[in-house]
Design a protein around this motif. Structure first.
Motif, PDB file in Angstrom:
ATOM      1  N   PRO A 122       0.812  -1.228   0.000  1.00 37.21           N
ATOM      2  CA  PRO A 122       0.000   0.000   0.000  1.00 37.21           C
ATOM      3  C   PRO A 122       0.844   1.278   0.000  1.00 37.21           C
ATOM      4  N   VAL A 123       2.055   1.202   0.530  1.00 41.74           N
ATOM      5  CA  VAL A 123       2.946   2.362   0.540  1.00 41.74           C
ATOM      6  C   VAL A 123       3.641   2.509  -0.813  1.00 41.74           C
ATOM      7  N   VAL A 124       4.066   1.394  -1.396  1.00 37.51           N
ATOM      8  CA  VAL A 124       4.825   1.400  -2.649  1.00 37.51           C
ATOM      9  C   VAL A 124       3.919   1.587  -3.875  1.00 37.51           C
ATOM     10  N   ARG A 125       2.704   1.050  -3.825  1.00 35.10           N
ATOM     11  CA  ARG A 125       1.809   1.047  -4.980  1.00 35.10           C
ATOM     12  C   ARG A 125       1.611   2.423  -5.631  1.00 35.10           C
ATOM     13  N   PRO A 126       1.346   3.497  -4.880  1.00 28.76           N
ATOM     14  CA  PRO A 126       1.147   4.796  -5.553  1.00 28.76           C
ATOM     15  C   PRO A 126       2.363   5.234  -6.372  1.00 28.76           C
ATOM     16  N   ALA A 127       3.570   5.040  -5.850  1.00 30.79           N
ATOM     17  CA  ALA A 127       4.778   5.427  -6.593  1.00 30.79           C
ATOM     18  C   ALA A 127       4.965   4.527  -7.811  1.00 30.79           C
ATOM     19  N   PHE A 128       4.713   3.233  -7.635  1.00 28.27           N
ATOM     20  CA  PHE A 128       4.821   2.288  -8.754  1.00 28.27           C
ATOM     21  C   PHE A 128       3.831   2.659  -9.853  1.00 28.27           C
ATOM     22  N   ALA A 129       2.578   2.911  -9.467  1.00 23.02           N
ATOM     23  CA  ALA A 129       1.544   3.272 -10.447  1.00 23.02           C
ATOM     24  C   ALA A 129       1.878   4.592 -11.130  1.00 23.02           C
ATOM     25  N   LEU A 130       2.432   5.551 -10.390  1.00 25.53           N
ATOM     26  CA  LEU A 130       2.830   6.833 -10.968  1.00 25.53           C
ATOM     27  C   LEU A 130       3.896   6.624 -12.042  1.00 25.53           C
ATOM     28  N   GLY A 131       4.881   5.771 -11.754  1.00 21.38           N
ATOM     29  CA  GLY A 131       5.926   5.481 -12.733  1.00 21.38           C
ATOM     30  C   GLY A 131       5.369   4.803 -13.970  1.00 21.38           C
ATOM     31  N   VAL A 132       4.436   3.865 -13.783  1.00 17.22           N
ATOM     32  CA  VAL A 132       3.823   3.191 -14.935  1.00 17.22           C
ATOM     33  C   VAL A 132       2.992   4.186 -15.733  1.00 17.22           C
ATOM     34  N   ARG A 133       2.233   5.052 -15.059  1.00 18.68           N
ATOM     35  CA  ARG A 133       1.432   6.057 -15.783  1.00 18.68           C
ATOM     36  C   ARG A 133       2.321   6.977 -16.619  1.00 18.68           C
ATOM     37  N   GLN A 134       3.448   7.414 -16.033  1.00 15.67           N
ATOM     38  CA  GLN A 134       4.375   8.263 -16.788  1.00 15.67           C
ATOM     39  C   GLN A 134       4.922   7.501 -17.993  1.00 15.67           C
TER      40      GLN A 134
END
Length: 156
Positions: A122-134
């Motif tokens: 839950p802590v890592v997911r937002p950063a991971f998703a942000l990188g994938v979106r970029q």
């Protein structure tokens, strides 16, 4: 297991989007910090294997994948075989008329590090998703300007 599904609209026909997506060795032109090579087979058939290194300055991890389904120009399924990344993924191109398409990236992943990985996700997911979106935004530009042999786009 955890699921991640993200998509991006592309101003290019589905066939062009598919060719750009499955140009594995050029994935580094749009995927943040990732270099991909075909290590077995031709990269365009079931059973072919891909090796993707994600990292910076040689520090990172390798994601080994086997193509499990190949349905051009709409769908490619993979199974992640690495020690760090395990699970399945699907890359899908959805036609949206003659000149547009949508690229959908779906992952069903087994988190690494057991209970610690599940707690940390839950802590890592937002950063991971942000990188994938970029990366997906970069992919849209890449596909919209795609030509075999070179990017050729305005951001080159």
């Amino acid at each position: 297991m955890t699921d991640l599904v993200l998509s991006v609209d592309v101003r290019a026909p589905a066939g062009t989007t598919w060719l750009a997506l499955t140009d594995w060795t050029r994935q580094c032109e749009w995927m943040l910090g990732t270099e991909v090579e075909v290590v077995e087979g031709n990269g365009r058939s079931v059973g072919s294997r891909l090796s993707a290194f994600t990292g910076v300055a040689g520090i990172g991890f390798t994601d080994t994948m086997e193509i499990t389904s190949w349905e051009p120009p709409v769908r490619c399924g993979v199974r992640h075989l690495g020690r760090f990344v395990q699970g399945t993924g699907v890359f899908q191109v959805v036609p949206k008329g003659a000149a547009r398409s949508t690229f959908v990236w779906a992952e069903h992943l087994r988190l690494p590090f057991g209970p610690l990985g599940r707690l940390g996700w839950p802590v890592v997911r937002p950063a991971f998703a942000l990188g994938v979106r970029q990366s997906l935004r970069r992919f849209a530009r890449f596909a919209e300007n795609y030509s075999v042999g070179g990017f050729g786009g305005p951001d080159e």
